[in-house]
Design a protein around this motif. Structure first.
Motif, PDB file in Angstrom:
ATOM      1  N   ALA A   1       0.817  -1.210   0.000  1.00  0.00           N
ATOM      2  CA  ALA A   1       0.000   0.000   0.000  1.00  0.00           C
ATOM      3  C   ALA A   1       0.855   1.267   0.000  1.00  0.00           C
ATOM      4  O   ALA A   1       0.424   2.301  -0.496  1.00  0.00           O
ATOM      5  CB  ALA A   1      -0.926   0.009   1.210  1.00  0.00           C
ATOM      6  N   GLU A   2       2.064   1.206   0.549  1.00  0.00           N
ATOM      7  CA  GLU A   2       2.928   2.381   0.610  1.00  0.00           C
ATOM      8  C   GLU A   2       3.538   2.646  -0.762  1.00  0.00           C
ATOM      9  O   GLU A   2       4.037   1.729  -1.409  1.00  0.00           O
ATOM     10  CB  GLU A   2       4.049   2.162   1.629  1.00  0.00           C
ATOM     11  CG  GLU A   2       3.559   2.070   3.044  1.00  0.00           C
ATOM     12  CD  GLU A   2       4.684   1.777   4.019  1.00  0.00           C
ATOM     13  OE1 GLU A   2       5.843   1.640   3.566  1.00  0.00           O
ATOM     14  OE2 GLU A   2       4.401   1.658   5.209  1.00  0.00           O
ATOM     15  N   PRO A   3       3.510   3.895  -1.210  1.00  0.00           N
ATOM     16  CA  PRO A   3       4.124   4.198  -2.509  1.00  0.00           C
ATOM     17  C   PRO A   3       5.645   4.132  -2.416  1.00  0.00           C
ATOM     18  O   PRO A   3       6.238   4.496  -1.401  1.00  0.00           O
ATOM     19  CB  PRO A   3       3.659   5.619  -2.798  1.00  0.00           C
ATOM     20  CG  PRO A   3       3.373   6.203  -1.456  1.00  0.00           C
ATOM     21  CD  PRO A   3       2.902   5.055  -0.598  1.00  0.00           C
ATOM     22  N   GLU A   4       6.259   3.651  -3.476  1.00  0.00           N
ATOM     23  CA  GLU A   4       7.712   3.559  -3.510  1.00  0.00           C
ATOM     24  C   GLU A   4       8.283   4.856  -4.054  1.00  0.00           C
ATOM     25  O   GLU A   4       7.759   5.435  -4.988  1.00  0.00           O
ATOM     26  CB  GLU A   4       8.146   2.394  -4.388  1.00  0.00           C
ATOM     27  CG  GLU A   4       7.736   1.049  -3.851  1.00  0.00           C
ATOM     28  CD  GLU A   4       8.252  -0.084  -4.720  1.00  0.00           C
ATOM     29  OE1 GLU A   4       9.181   0.155  -5.523  1.00  0.00           O
ATOM     30  OE2 GLU A   4       7.724  -1.178  -4.603  1.00  0.00           O
ATOM     31  N   THR A   5       9.357   5.329  -3.458  1.00  0.00           N
ATOM     32  CA  THR A   5      10.040   6.522  -3.953  1.00  0.00           C
ATOM     33  C   THR A   5      11.340   6.101  -4.606  1.00  0.00           C
ATOM     34  O   THR A   5      11.944   5.103  -4.225  1.00  0.00           O
ATOM     35  CB  THR A   5      10.339   7.519  -2.817  1.00  0.00           C
ATOM     36  OG1 THR A   5      11.165   6.870  -1.854  1.00  0.00           O
ATOM     37  CG2 THR A   5       9.056   7.988  -2.157  1.00  0.00           C
ATOM     38  N   THR A   6      11.760   6.855  -5.587  1.00  0.00           N
ATOM     39  CA  THR A   6      13.025   6.538  -6.244  1.00  0.00           C
ATOM     40  C   THR A   6      14.165   6.975  -5.353  1.00  0.00           C
ATOM     41  O   THR A   6      14.040   7.887  -4.545  1.00  0.00           O
ATOM     42  CB  THR A   6      13.120   7.236  -7.610  1.00  0.00           C
ATOM     43  OG1 THR A   6      12.984   8.643  -7.403  1.00  0.00           O
ATOM     44  CG2 THR A   6      12.042   6.731  -8.539  1.00  0.00           C
TER      45      THR A   6
END
Length: 73
Positions: free
Chosen positions: A57-62
């Motif tokens: 559910a958590e968005p991934e950051t680059t």
């Protein structure tokens, strides 16, 4: 979560373990063992499912991009 991928193999091993017991083991003992393993696998997978669903559910950051510039493009 690699442990969640290994749980079916662990369960199969634990289910087949009574085959290796000597002939002196009673059938009732084997049935109690199988139901206990079955219940523990269910509880274990339920406990593993919570962190896995949170991680999805958590968005991934680059890497290195914490300013949100990637979202604006």
């Amino acid at each position: 979560m690699d442990i969640a991928r290994l749980m079916p193999f662990l369960g199969a091993f634990l289910f087949l373990l009574p085959v290796l017991w000597s002939g002196s083991a009673r059938t009732s003992t084997g049935l109690v063992y199988l139901f206990a393993v079955w219940g523990l696998l269910i509880v274990g997978l339920a406990l593993l499912a919570r962190p896995a669903s949170r991680a999805e559910a958590e968005p991934e950051t680059t890497a290195g991009d914490t300013s949100g510039e990637a979202e604006q493009r």
